[in-house]
Design a protein around this motif. Structure first.
Motif, PDB file in Angstrom:
ATOM      1  N   ARG A  31       0.833  -1.193   0.000  1.00  0.00           N
ATOM      2  CA  ARG A  31       0.000   0.000   0.000  1.00  0.00           C
ATOM      3  C   ARG A  31       0.875   1.252   0.000  1.00  0.00           C
ATOM      4  O   ARG A  31       1.968   1.260   0.571  1.00  0.00           O
ATOM      5  CB  ARG A  31      -0.919   0.040   1.229  1.00  0.00           C
ATOM      6  CG  ARG A  31      -1.812  -1.185   1.351  1.00  0.00           C
ATOM      7  CD  ARG A  31      -2.608  -1.187   2.646  1.00  0.00           C
ATOM      8  NE  ARG A  31      -3.207  -2.491   2.888  1.00  0.00           N
ATOM      9  CZ  ARG A  31      -3.869  -2.813   3.991  1.00  0.00           C
ATOM     10  NH1 ARG A  31      -4.014  -1.926   4.953  1.00  0.00           N
ATOM     11  NH2 ARG A  31      -4.380  -4.018   4.136  1.00  0.00           N
ATOM     12  N   ALA A  32       0.369   2.295  -0.624  1.00  0.00           N
ATOM     13  CA  ALA A  32       1.035   3.592  -0.624  1.00  0.00           C
ATOM     14  C   ALA A  32       0.040   4.647  -0.172  1.00  0.00           C
ATOM     15  O   ALA A  32      -1.136   4.620  -0.564  1.00  0.00           O
ATOM     16  CB  ALA A  32       1.569   3.918  -2.020  1.00  0.00           C
ATOM     17  N   TYR A  33       0.508   5.567   0.664  1.00  0.00           N
ATOM     18  CA  TYR A  33      -0.359   6.593   1.238  1.00  0.00           C
ATOM     19  C   TYR A  33       0.204   7.974   0.933  1.00  0.00           C
ATOM     20  O   TYR A  33       1.422   8.184   0.901  1.00  0.00           O
ATOM     21  CB  TYR A  33      -0.442   6.445   2.762  1.00  0.00           C
ATOM     22  CG  TYR A  33      -0.980   5.123   3.252  1.00  0.00           C
ATOM     23  CD1 TYR A  33      -2.312   4.989   3.643  1.00  0.00           C
ATOM     24  CD2 TYR A  33      -0.156   4.006   3.364  1.00  0.00           C
ATOM     25  CE1 TYR A  33      -2.803   3.790   4.122  1.00  0.00           C
ATOM     26  CE2 TYR A  33      -0.636   2.793   3.842  1.00  0.00           C
ATOM     27  CZ  TYR A  33      -1.960   2.691   4.215  1.00  0.00           C
ATOM     28  OH  TYR A  33      -2.435   1.496   4.687  1.00  0.00           O
ATOM     29  N   LEU A  34      -0.704   8.916   0.748  1.00  0.00           N
ATOM     30  CA  LEU A  34      -0.328  10.311   0.556  1.00  0.00           C
ATOM     31  C   LEU A  34      -1.293  11.185   1.344  1.00  0.00           C
ATOM     32  O   LEU A  34      -2.515  11.035   1.240  1.00  0.00           O
ATOM     33  CB  LEU A  34      -0.380  10.686  -0.932  1.00  0.00           C
ATOM     34  CG  LEU A  34      -0.111  12.158  -1.265  1.00  0.00           C
ATOM     35  CD1 LEU A  34       1.300  12.559  -0.856  1.00  0.00           C
ATOM     36  CD2 LEU A  34      -0.354  12.415  -2.747  1.00  0.00           C
ATOM     37  N   SER A  35      -0.733  12.069   2.139  1.00  0.00           N
ATOM     38  CA  SER A  35      -1.533  12.980   2.950  1.00  0.00           C
ATOM     39  C   SER A  35      -0.913  14.368   2.835  1.00  0.00           C
ATOM     40  O   SER A  35       0.300  14.533   3.004  1.00  0.00           O
ATOM     41  CB  SER A  35      -1.533  12.520   4.415  1.00  0.00           C
ATOM     42  OG  SER A  35      -2.140  13.480   5.256  1.00  0.00           O
ATOM     43  N   THR A  52       3.836 -20.659  -6.233  1.00  0.00           N
ATOM     44  CA  THR A  52       3.109 -19.862  -7.225  1.00  0.00           C
ATOM     45  C   THR A  52       3.323 -18.388  -6.920  1.00  0.00           C
ATOM     46  O   THR A  52       3.145 -17.949  -5.776  1.00  0.00           O
ATOM     47  CB  THR A  52       1.596 -20.168  -7.203  1.00  0.00           C
ATOM     48  OG1 THR A  52       1.384 -21.529  -7.553  1.00  0.00           O
ATOM     49  CG2 THR A  52       0.861 -19.279  -8.200  1.00  0.00           C
ATOM     50  N   VAL A  53       3.705 -17.646  -7.946  1.00  0.00           N
ATOM     51  CA  VAL A  53       3.869 -16.202  -7.804  1.00  0.00           C
ATOM     52  C   VAL A  53       2.553 -15.530  -8.174  1.00  0.00           C
ATOM     53  O   VAL A  53       2.050 -15.701  -9.294  1.00  0.00           O
ATOM     54  CB  VAL A  53       5.014 -15.685  -8.700  1.00  0.00           C
ATOM     55  CG1 VAL A  53       5.131 -14.170  -8.582  1.00  0.00           C
ATOM     56  CG2 VAL A  53       6.323 -16.354  -8.322  1.00  0.00           C
ATOM     57  N   GLY A  54       1.985 -14.794  -7.242  1.00  0.00           N
ATOM     58  CA  GLY A  54       0.706 -14.144  -7.487  1.00  0.00           C
ATOM     59  C   GLY A  54       0.832 -12.968  -8.436  1.00  0.00           C
ATOM     60  O   GLY A  54       1.873 -12.316  -8.515  1.00  0.00           O
ATOM     61  N   ALA A  55      -0.237 -12.712  -9.160  1.00  0.00           N
ATOM     62  CA  ALA A  55      -0.277 -11.547 -10.053  1.00  0.00           C
ATOM     63  C   ALA A  55      -0.479 -10.293  -9.213  1.00  0.00           C
ATOM     64  O   ALA A  55      -1.412 -10.213  -8.402  1.00  0.00           O
ATOM     65  CB  ALA A  55      -1.400 -11.701 -11.063  1.00  0.00           C
ATOM     66  N   LYS A  56       0.384  -9.306  -9.392  1.00  0.00           N
ATOM     67  CA  LYS A  56       0.306  -8.087  -8.604  1.00  0.00           C
ATOM     68  C   LYS A  56      -1.007  -7.355  -8.888  1.00  0.00           C
ATOM     69  O   LYS A  56      -1.379  -7.140 -10.025  1.00  0.00           O
ATOM     70  CB  LYS A  56       1.507  -7.189  -8.907  1.00  0.00           C
ATOM     71  CG  LYS A  56       2.825  -7.796  -8.449  1.00  0.00           C
ATOM     72  CD  LYS A  56       3.993  -6.847  -8.641  1.00  0.00           C
ATOM     73  CE  LYS A  56       5.283  -7.463  -8.102  1.00  0.00           C
ATOM     74  NZ  LYS A  56       6.440  -6.561  -8.233  1.00  0.00           N
ATOM     75  N   ARG A 116      -4.126   0.697  -2.689  1.00  0.00           N
ATOM     76  CA  ARG A 116      -3.890  -0.733  -2.424  1.00  0.00           C
ATOM     77  C   ARG A 116      -3.589  -1.447  -3.741  1.00  0.00           C
ATOM     78  O   ARG A 116      -4.384  -1.410  -4.672  1.00  0.00           O
ATOM     79  CB  ARG A 116      -5.113  -1.375  -1.778  1.00  0.00           C
ATOM     80  CG  ARG A 116      -5.375  -0.920  -0.368  1.00  0.00           C
ATOM     81  CD  ARG A 116      -6.457  -1.795   0.270  1.00  0.00           C
ATOM     82  NE  ARG A 116      -6.559  -1.517   1.683  1.00  0.00           N
ATOM     83  CZ  ARG A 116      -6.952  -2.403   2.594  1.00  0.00           C
ATOM     84  NH1 ARG A 116      -7.276  -3.631   2.219  1.00  0.00           N
ATOM     85  NH2 ARG A 116      -7.029  -2.075   3.863  1.00  0.00           N
ATOM     86  N   PHE A 117      -2.456  -2.138  -3.749  1.00  0.00           N
ATOM     87  CA  PHE A 117      -2.078  -2.926  -4.915  1.00  0.00           C
ATOM     88  C   PHE A 117      -1.450  -4.212  -4.379  1.00  0.00           C
ATOM     89  O   PHE A 117      -0.238  -4.333  -4.256  1.00  0.00           O
ATOM     90  CB  PHE A 117      -1.100  -2.133  -5.794  1.00  0.00           C
ATOM     91  CG  PHE A 117      -0.969  -2.672  -7.193  1.00  0.00           C
ATOM     92  CD1 PHE A 117      -2.045  -2.677  -8.055  1.00  0.00           C
ATOM     93  CD2 PHE A 117       0.242  -3.175  -7.645  1.00  0.00           C
ATOM     94  CE1 PHE A 117      -1.928  -3.167  -9.349  1.00  0.00           C
ATOM     95  CE2 PHE A 117       0.376  -3.666  -8.932  1.00  0.00           C
ATOM     96  CZ  PHE A 117      -0.712  -3.668  -9.786  1.00  0.00           C
ATOM     97  N   GLN A 118      -2.305  -5.162  -4.041  1.00  0.00           N
ATOM     98  CA  GLN A 118      -1.908  -6.330  -3.258  1.00  0.00           C
ATOM     99  C   GLN A 118      -2.021  -7.619  -4.068  1.00  0.00           C
ATOM    100  O   GLN A 118      -2.793  -7.694  -5.030  1.00  0.00           O
ATOM    101  CB  GLN A 118      -2.788  -6.430  -1.997  1.00  0.00           C
ATOM    102  CG  GLN A 118      -2.718  -5.200  -1.121  1.00  0.00           C
ATOM    103  CD  GLN A 118      -3.586  -5.279   0.120  1.00  0.00           C
ATOM    104  OE1 GLN A 118      -3.564  -4.396   0.963  1.00  0.00           O
ATOM    105  NE2 GLN A 118      -4.379  -6.330   0.239  1.00  0.00           N
ATOM    106  N   TRP A 119      -1.259  -8.604  -3.621  1.00  0.00           N
ATOM    107  CA  TRP A 119      -1.317  -9.920  -4.256  1.00  0.00           C
ATOM    108  C   TRP A 119      -1.002 -10.991  -3.224  1.00  0.00           C
ATOM    109  O   TRP A 119      -0.573 -10.700  -2.103  1.00  0.00           O
ATOM    110  CB  TRP A 119      -0.341  -9.991  -5.437  1.00  0.00           C
ATOM    111  CG  TRP A 119       1.108  -9.856  -5.070  1.00  0.00           C
ATOM    112  CD1 TRP A 119       1.998 -10.857  -4.805  1.00  0.00           C
ATOM    113  CD2 TRP A 119       1.843  -8.627  -4.929  1.00  0.00           C
ATOM    114  NE1 TRP A 119       3.236 -10.344  -4.515  1.00  0.00           N
ATOM    115  CE2 TRP A 119       3.177  -8.982  -4.598  1.00  0.00           C
ATOM    116  CE3 TRP A 119       1.517  -7.280  -5.072  1.00  0.00           C
ATOM    117  CZ2 TRP A 119       4.168  -8.031  -4.379  1.00  0.00           C
ATOM    118  CZ3 TRP A 119       2.506  -6.324  -4.854  1.00  0.00           C
ATOM    119  CH2 TRP A 119       3.815  -6.711  -4.515  1.00  0.00           C
ATOM    120  N   VAL A 120      -1.243 -12.248  -3.605  1.00  0.00           N
ATOM    121  CA  VAL A 120      -0.988 -13.383  -2.720  1.00  0.00           C
ATOM    122  C   VAL A 120      -0.101 -14.385  -3.441  1.00  0.00           C
ATOM    123  O   VAL A 120      -0.436 -14.844  -4.536  1.00  0.00           O
ATOM    124  CB  VAL A 120      -2.304 -14.069  -2.286  1.00  0.00           C
ATOM    125  CG1 VAL A 120      -1.998 -15.288  -1.406  1.00  0.00           C
ATOM    126  CG2 VAL A 120      -3.216 -13.085  -1.549  1.00  0.00           C
TER     127      VAL A 120
END
Length: 743
Positions: A372-376, A426-430, A408-412
């Protein structure tokens, strides 16, 4: 940038080494105990001194630099447990990601209170995603300010429980600094270098702070369970002469931190905790949090006269993190780790897989990259005007425009055990797990009027919040974010938040204060979802009788609608969606006492003792169903989970000009981990604990100080929570030895 700041500090130390002998005589930054009241001169402080806290028309505490150094804590949990009205449940034993509640607010990830550094909101996305996965480093703070009740109506968006403001190193009024080093068991180490100077119309301070540890947990098969966090800070100020017709000062602050923590959400079953509370299952061996934080802050102070000033701050906060951690076990069906550990009998095969003693098939374990990346960012301005003699009046007007977002840019990734090692199969797709952006834009304003007539003080105030929230979901199949599966939702809130506080001083040693204000916390992005609303009351007294100084406060928070959040940290799915928890009552009492047992009997020694106590009583007034693990099925009459009913803290010190000894003991009552009433079932309970800490300091001269800091002196074994997944231990016996050189 990091290398530049560190190199600058080294060059400045080298450049000034010749002139240190003369500067040392000024002795304004030595580490010895000063008996004078400490005052923080900082435009971004909200109290600035203990005196201001004691004279507020609402409950407030100021923890000075002297008090912070008294125990040398790097864990904010241990520091705040000395403050009445604060409820905390720990998670990692080091205070990296605290869960703080003020007066019974939901404690998960400190999301329901205002966290600030130097007067600026510091949670990664305080409106759109307020869960505090970033928390400022306590060890580099000069002071802490805690406001509760109507005392914190100026600060938002959360106005129910209160606000915590952390004050970073100030620019000194002359050349000075400090170098401190410490080391302890679990290979724990702290390093701090601070240097600053004032040249009249220009001043600066720079700081490097690192703390790290190998961790006190024992990973099956071996491995580091600790963390390493570094902080870099620089402030620069330019200003006019103090006698200028209009005094102005401009301060630029830049801060950067990086952290790698081998932390996990995976705890222990009850049986395994009883056998070895510091064990970690082998399946968590790949878990790690990597994060970076940046803060840029411009503050302009304009003083037209002794009675009129304007303080304006522009800020940008950036935070990115990827917490790569075990999420589920799949032996034919996906089962979350929290479910496995809460019922290892039913899920005995999944539990056995977590131990990693035998090989498994491919793709059994899902390790989620919570990327995750945040900007405030925003700008805020506060104008203060004071006038009158017999009737002293103060008017404060403030406005803030703020925007923030969470991307949010998450993968498993899927793993298996082979020869006792986790192997990625197994490499998850981002982006295939979560691929969305939450955002918020908020315009807020406040007005606070203060009227002082002799012994009577009245402070009515009004806050306004206009918030626009949205969520852009690209879908888990559109990892390039082309917009082919785009879905959006929006919510908007306009709210007026009134409050009033009063104070009456009977004598110099006795006063009564009280107040009422509206509590508010922003809703989620679901269109039409209600905000958190409450009406909050407090009544208290401050006194000083024959040297016994104290404060007693009663509070009552009447929630019309409590909001819960779907956090993975509290056993939920991690969607962050909020849900209505209905009407709730929170009431309680706070007690603070201070006394010097050697008052008027010794000139060389002091024996200060302080005692704080908090009673918090909670009750749901309505029933509802929740998928969140800590709420579950709630029936009217149930208590809020993770709120200890009784807490107390006792500190006893012995002070001399050459040494200081301090012993602190704290008790936390047992609390339930799921909403309920009556006797707490053993599997839904965290037992009470009693922990003693100790500190000894020796002042070799006005420059050198040596100290020893002991955490959990009696090596109490205790649990702190059952979330995110399973029982988690508090910090065992720990000792650190340190040396500090002030100049």
């Amino acid at each position: 940038m990091r290398n530049f700041l560190l190199a600058s500090a080294v060059l400045l130390v080298t450049h000034n080494s010749v002139s240190q002998e003369n500067e040392m005589e000024k002795d304004s930054t030595t580490t010895k105990i000063e008996m004078l009241n400490e005052v923080v001169v900082n435009g971004n402080a909200i109290l600035g001194s203990e005196f201001e806290a004691r004279n507020r028309t609402g409950s407030a505490q100021f923890i000075s630099e002297k008090e912070l150094k008294r125990f040398g804590y790097t864990d904010v949990n241990r520091t705040l447990k000395r403050v009445p009205g604060v409820n905390i449940y720990e998670e990692d034993g080091f205070g990296l990601r605290p869960n703080i509640s003020l007066r019974g607010t939901s404690p998960e990830r400190s999301a329901k209170i205002n966290l600030m550094e130097d007067g600026v909101l510091i949670a990664p996305a305080p409106y759109s995603a307020p869960a505090a996965y970033y928390f400022p480093t306590l060890g580099r703070m000069q002071a802490l300010e805690i406001l509760k009740g109507s005392s914190q109506i100026q600060y938002g968006p959360n106005t129910t429980g209160g606000a915590i403001n952390m004050i970073s190193a100030r620019i000194p009024d002359q050349f000075g600094g400090q170098v401190s080093l410490s080391a302890g068991n679990y290979n724990s180490r702290n390093t701090q270098v601070v240097i600053g100077n004032d040249f009249g119309n220009f001043g600066f301070v720079s700081e490097y702070y690192n703390y790290n540890s190998d961790g006190f947990k024992n990973l099956d098969g071996g491995g580091n369970t600790g963390f390493d966090k570094s902080d870099y800070l620089a402030k620069f100020r330019i200003n006019t002469n103090e006698d200028a017709r209009i005094y102005q000062a401009l301060v630029f602050k830049i801060q950067f931190s990086e952290e790698q923590a081998n932390e996990t959400y995976l705890g222990l079953t009850d049986t395994d905790f009883d056998l070895d509370p510091y064990r970690r299952y082998r399946a968590s061996s790949e878990d790690v949090m990597d994060s970076e934080h940046q803060q840029y802050q411009f503050t302009h102070f304009l003083k037209f006269s002794p009675v009129f000033s304007i303080n304006t701050t522009g800020y940008v906060n950036k935070f990115k993190r990827n917490w790569y951690k075990l999420d589920d076990v799949n032996l034919g069906q996906r089962v979350g780790i929290s479910t496995v550990l809460s019922d290892p009998t039913t899920y005995n095969m999944e539990y056995a897989a977590l131990l990693g003693n035998t090989d498994t098939a491919a793709d059994v374990f899902g390790i989620k990259a919570n990327n995750r990346a945040y900007l405030s960012r925003g700008i805020q301005s506060v104008a203060k005007l004071r006038w009158g003699t017999d009737w002293v009046q103060t008017l404060e007007l403030g406005v803030r425009y703020h925007s923030d977002e969470e991307d949010r840019f998450q993968w498993v990734d899927r793993y298996a055990f082979s020869n006792n090692n986790l192997i990625r199969t197994t490499v998850g797709a981002k982006g295939a797990n979560a691929n969305r952006i939450n955002n918020a834009k908020a315009l807020s304003a406040h007005a606070l009027y203060k009227l002082n007539i002799g012994r009577f003080t009245l402070t009515p105030g009004l806050r306004y919040e206009n918030i626009k929230m949205g969520r852009i979901d690209y879908g888990t199949n559109d990892t390039t974010r082309s917009g082919t599966q785009l879905s959006e939702r929006f919510n908007r809130v306009d709210v007026w938040i009134p409050g009033v506080g009063v104070n009456y001083t009977f004598t110099n040693s006795l006063s009564v204060f009280g107040g009422a204000h509206k509590g508010f916390s922003p809703p989620g992005t679901v269109d039409g979802q209600d905000a958190e609303k409450s009406i909050n009351y407090e009544l208290g007294t401050r006194f000083n009788h024959k040297g016994i100084r104290g404060e007693v406060v009663l509070f009552y928070n009447d929630y019309q609608n409590l909001l819960g959040s779907d956090l993975a940290a509290s056993g939920g799915t991690g969607s962050l969606d909020q849900f209505n928890a209905g009407a709730v009552r929170v009431s309680g009492a706070e007690l603070l006492l201070d006394y010097d047992l050697l008052k008027n009997t010794s000139e060389k020694f002091r024996l200060p003792v302080s005692f704080t106590y908090t009673l918090t009583d909670t009750e749901f007034l309505s029933s509802f169903e929740s998928d969140n693990d800590i709420f579950g099925s709630v029936t009217a009459g149930d208590e809020i989970p993770y709120i200890a009913k009784n807490q107390f803290n006792l500190n006893l010190g012995l002070e001399h000009e050459r040494f200081v000894l301090d012993v602190g003991a704290r008790y936390t009552d047992a609390f339930r981990t799921r909403a309920g009433t009556g006797t707490i079932a053993p599997n839904l309970r965290v037992e009470s604990n009693f922990v003693i800490d100790m500190t000894a300091k020796y002042f070799y001269n006005k420059h050198f100080m040596f100290s020893a800091n002991i955490i959990n002196l009696l090596d109490e074994v205790y649990a702190v929570s059952r979330v995110p997944a399973g029982l988690r231990p508090g910090h065992p016996f720990g000792v650190n030895f340190s040396m500090a050189y002030g100049f």
